[in-house]
Design an enzyme around this catalytic site. Structure first.
Site, short mmCIF file in Angstrom:
data_model
loop_
_atom_site.label_atom_id
_atom_site.label_comp_id
_atom_site.label_asym_id
_atom_site.label_seq_id
_atom_site.Cartn_x
_atom_site.Cartn_y
_atom_site.Cartn_z
N GLY A 53 3.24 -5.49 6.48
CA GLY A 53 2.84 -6.42 5.43
C GLY A 53 1.48 -7.00 5.74
O GLY A 53 1.01 -6.91 6.88
N CYS A 84 4.97 -2.54 12.34
CA CYS A 84 3.73 -3.31 12.13
C CYS A 84 4.04 -4.81 11.96
O CYS A 84 4.40 -5.46 12.94
CB CYS A 84 2.93 -2.72 10.97
SG CYS A 84 1.25 -3.34 10.92
N TYR A 85 3.96 -5.36 10.75
CA TYR A 85 4.29 -6.79 10.60
C TYR A 85 5.73 -7.05 11.08
O TYR A 85 6.01 -8.06 11.74
CB TYR A 85 4.13 -7.22 9.14
CG TYR A 85 4.43 -8.69 8.91
CD1 TYR A 85 3.48 -9.67 9.17
CD2 TYR A 85 5.69 -9.11 8.46
CE1 TYR A 85 3.76 -11.02 8.98
CE2 TYR A 85 5.98 -10.45 8.27
CZ TYR A 85 5.00 -11.40 8.53
OH TYR A 85 5.28 -12.73 8.34
N HIS A 171 2.31 3.03 12.44
CA HIS A 171 3.09 3.39 11.25
C HIS A 171 3.71 4.78 11.40
O HIS A 171 3.05 5.78 11.13
CB HIS A 171 2.19 3.35 10.00
CG HIS A 171 1.82 1.96 9.61
ND1 HIS A 171 2.62 1.18 8.80
CD2 HIS A 171 0.77 1.19 9.96
CE1 HIS A 171 2.06 0.00 8.65
NE2 HIS A 171 0.95 -0.03 9.34
N GLU A 173 5.75 6.12 9.48
CA GLU A 173 6.07 6.66 8.15
C GLU A 173 4.93 7.45 7.52
O GLU A 173 5.14 8.17 6.56
CB GLU A 173 6.52 5.53 7.21
CG GLU A 173 5.45 4.52 6.79
CD GLU A 173 5.21 3.39 7.80
OE1 GLU A 173 5.52 3.60 8.99
OE2 GLU A 173 4.69 2.34 7.41
N SER A 226 1.95 13.38 -21.30
CA SER A 226 0.56 13.76 -21.01
C SER A 226 0.47 15.22 -20.62
O SER A 226 -0.60 15.80 -20.62
CB SER A 226 0.04 12.91 -19.85
OG SER A 226 0.71 13.28 -18.66
N GLY A 227 1.62 15.81 -20.26
CA GLY A 227 1.59 17.19 -19.78
C GLY A 227 1.58 17.25 -18.27
O GLY A 227 1.75 18.30 -17.68
N GLY A 228 1.38 16.13 -17.64
CA GLY A 228 1.43 16.10 -16.18
C GLY A 228 2.87 16.07 -15.71
O GLY A 228 3.79 15.91 -16.51
N ASP A 230 4.65 13.90 -13.99
CA ASP A 230 5.45 12.67 -14.10
C ASP A 230 6.03 12.49 -15.50
O ASP A 230 7.22 12.24 -15.67
CB ASP A 230 4.61 11.43 -13.73
CG ASP A 230 3.98 11.56 -12.36
OD1 ASP A 230 4.47 12.40 -11.58
OD2 ASP A 230 3.01 10.85 -12.09
N SER A 231 5.17 12.63 -16.51
CA SER A 231 5.70 12.43 -17.86
C SER A 231 6.60 13.59 -18.27
O SER A 231 7.57 13.40 -19.01
CB SER A 231 4.58 12.19 -18.88
OG SER A 231 3.76 13.30 -18.99
N SER A 232 6.33 14.79 -17.77
CA SER A 232 7.20 15.94 -18.11
C SER A 232 8.61 15.73 -17.57
O SER A 232 9.60 15.96 -18.27
CB SER A 232 6.67 17.24 -17.51
OG SER A 232 5.34 17.44 -17.87
N LYS A 375 5.55 11.74 -5.66
CA LYS A 375 5.25 12.94 -6.45
C LYS A 375 6.08 14.15 -6.04
O LYS A 375 6.62 14.86 -6.88
CB LYS A 375 3.76 13.23 -6.28
CG LYS A 375 3.20 14.25 -7.20
CD LYS A 375 3.18 13.75 -8.61
CE LYS A 375 1.81 13.62 -9.17
NZ LYS A 375 1.76 12.86 -10.41
#
Ligand code: XMP
Length: 519
Positions: A53, A84-85, A171, A173, A226-228, A230-232, A375
């Site tokens: 954080g 970390c934090y 980190h 991760e 949008s065709g990308g 995420d929206s697909s 993604k």
């Protein structure tokens, strides 16, 4: 099912922690740092991870956890890992000391493992780790041992096997800590005793149920397609959940890539068999509003508001025909939220995401089924939902489109130049067979003119920057060390074939400290 709770202290990589845990086959949930003990008890976690954080533990109002919390984990033998934090907070709350470093440490560091421990088991004596901190632990609470150090950080990892509490300053991760996954494996399986039971497929029925619960059995949803990827994937998921009550709207904002509007329309009507698909040509509206605007945040906001306005107008047109359109679905994924400061109370703002700058009077309610995913997780789900490969493996394209790839003001001429250059780049990258290995490859229009020579003529034209990056989640990215011959071919083609460009440069910046997009 075994569960790991990640407490969010506002760190940028908090969701990445949850994600690494899921990747290892263990279900994980993120909760705010001030979650009540009651809620935690009800969830019966097998382990708890405290995220990083932006605060300092000694700052006024910095996030802390109540003492009862430590009593609870001790009584129930629930192991805890601070990152970390989180690492500093545990040390601070249990009686150790934290001090500010004179210079913030940021980037790769060499970790020297000095004591064998369950947490760092199987690590070599020297490992590369990713550091990003201003404070550090300088004295440990009683019963804790130092496990590892770096040149500038004497307590880079610590733990108490008796208490089952551990901390790492770096980190684990992020991919820049190559053995980070081993540390998570040690924590999940050797220390917390979790079983591998979680699979990504389990996400789909849960998400469909959730959508059904939210939307009900009568209401309708609109989605900007949008065709990308995420929206697909959002469309495919919603279509499964509510069928033809999904209305997909494809807005041509005038900022799309070459031929994109035709390709997307064709592909979606055929591939997803969407009956309620609506095309809106809003090029003139968007370009009109963007005319003369050069500030990046201003451009993003204009695009965001215009997008919502266009949507609302279409919604009211459609409402007359289809009653009960009440929701607007968006393909927002987790990194979009991280970079707009909406993941937790404690994180710091980086860039506005167009999807999130919603007007206060907006009538439609928001559904964002992918909001906690990265993604590559979205891609896996897309494949499971049966979407065509070309949608799934398309490079990400930002909502504000080419507007953030033309620095300064935007006009049709610059858009035409950028589209032509970008199409050449993608064609060559695909021909070379490396498109799918890359996170993104695109051109950027730099509104600077330089002198060149073509044949016998002096030219005075613009610069095109080529940006090609490799990444797993867009949180960090490295520029691709592209083959020189291929770069030369691309550069030569762009300069010869695209009128308006006489110089091509290759971007050699990593993220961080640069971002992938230019604005
Ligand atoms: P940056 O430039 O922040 O980008 O390193 C990280 C990833 O996000 C994409 N991006 C966006 N996607 N709307 C989107 O849908 C946006 O406003 C936006 N801005 C950046 C970018 O292409 C990269 O993959």
């Amino acid at each position: 099912m075994d569960k790991i709770i990640v407490l969010d202290f506002g760190g940028q990589y908090c969701h990445l922690i949850a994600r690494r845990v899921r990747d290892l086959g263990v279900y994980s949930e993120i909760l705010p740092y001030d979650t009540s003990l009651e809620t935690l008890k009800n969830l019966s976690p097998k382990g708890i991870i405290l995220s990083g954080g932006p605060c300092s533990v000694y700052e006024e109002n910095s996030p802390h956890i109540p003492k009862a919390f430590f009593d609870f984990i001790e009584r129930n033998n629930i192991p805890m890992l601070g990152i970390c934090y989180g690492h500093q907070l545990i040390a601070n709350q249990l009686g150790g000391k934290i001090e500010k470093k004179e210079v913030k440490e940021y980037g790769n560091a060499e970790l020297c493992v000095i004591t064998s421990s369950e947490l760092l088991d199987s690590l070599e004596s020297k490992e590369t780790v990713w550091m990003s901190h201003g404070d550090q632990v300088t004295k440990l609470p009683k019963e804790f041992k130092i496990y590892a150090k770096t040149e500038t950080c004497a307590i880079a990892a610590y733990g108490s096997e008796k208490l089952g509490i551990y901390g790492v300053q770096f980190h684990p991760e992020v991919t820049n800590t190559p053995k980070g996954v081993v540390i998570f494996e040690n924590f999940l399986f050797n220390i917390a005793g979790c079983k591998k039971e979680w699979k990504m497929e389990m996400w789909i029925p849960r998400a469909i149920e959730e959508i059904k619960r939210t939307v009900g059995s009568n209401e309708r949803v609109m989605l900007g397609l949008s065709g990308g990827v995420d929206s697909s994937v959002t469309a495919a998921l919603l279509h499964r959940a509510i069928g033809d009550r999904l209305h997909c709207i494809f807005v041509n904002n005038g900022l799309l890539r070459k031929n994109e509007e035709e390709e997307v329309q064709q592909a979606f009507k055929e591939a997803l068999n969407l009956r309620n698909f609506h095309y809106i040509d809003a090029e003139d509206i968007f370009l009109g509003k963007l005319s003369g605007v050069s500030d990046p945040e201003e451009k993003r906001k204009i695009i965001g508001y215009t997008f919502i306005e266009v949507f609302e107008k279409k919604a009211s047109d459609l409402e007359r025909k289809f009653p009960n359109i009440k929701y607007l679905a968006q393909g927002t994924i987790y990194p979009d939220r991280v970079e707009t400061h909406v993941t937790s109370k404690a994180s710091a703002k980086i860039k506005s995401h167009h999807n999130l700058t919603l007007p206060e009077n907006m009538k439609l309610k928001i559904v964002e089924p992918l909001k906690d995913l990265y993604k590559d997780e979205v891609r896996k789900i897309g494949v499971q939902l049966g979407l065509p490969k070309e949608f799934i493996y398309r490079h990400p394209f930002p909502g504000p489109g080419l507007a953030v790839r033309i620095l300064g003001t935007i006009d049709k001429q610059k858009l035409k130049i950028l589209r032509a250059a970008d199409a050449i780049l993608i064609e060559e990258i695909k021909k070379a067979g490396i498109y799918e290995q890359l996170w993104q490859a695109f051109c950027v229009f730099l509104p600077l003119k330089t002198v060149g020579i073509m044949g016998d003529y002096r030219t005075y034209e613009h610069i095109c920057s080529i940006r090609i990056v490799e990444s797993q989640d867009a949180m960090t990215a490295n520029f691709t060390k592209l083959d020189w011959t291929l770069l030369e071919k691309i550069s030569t083609r762009i300069i010869n074939e695209v009128k308006g460009i006489n110089r091509v440069v290759y971007d050699v910046s990593n993220k961080p400290p640069s971002t992938i997009e230019y604005e």
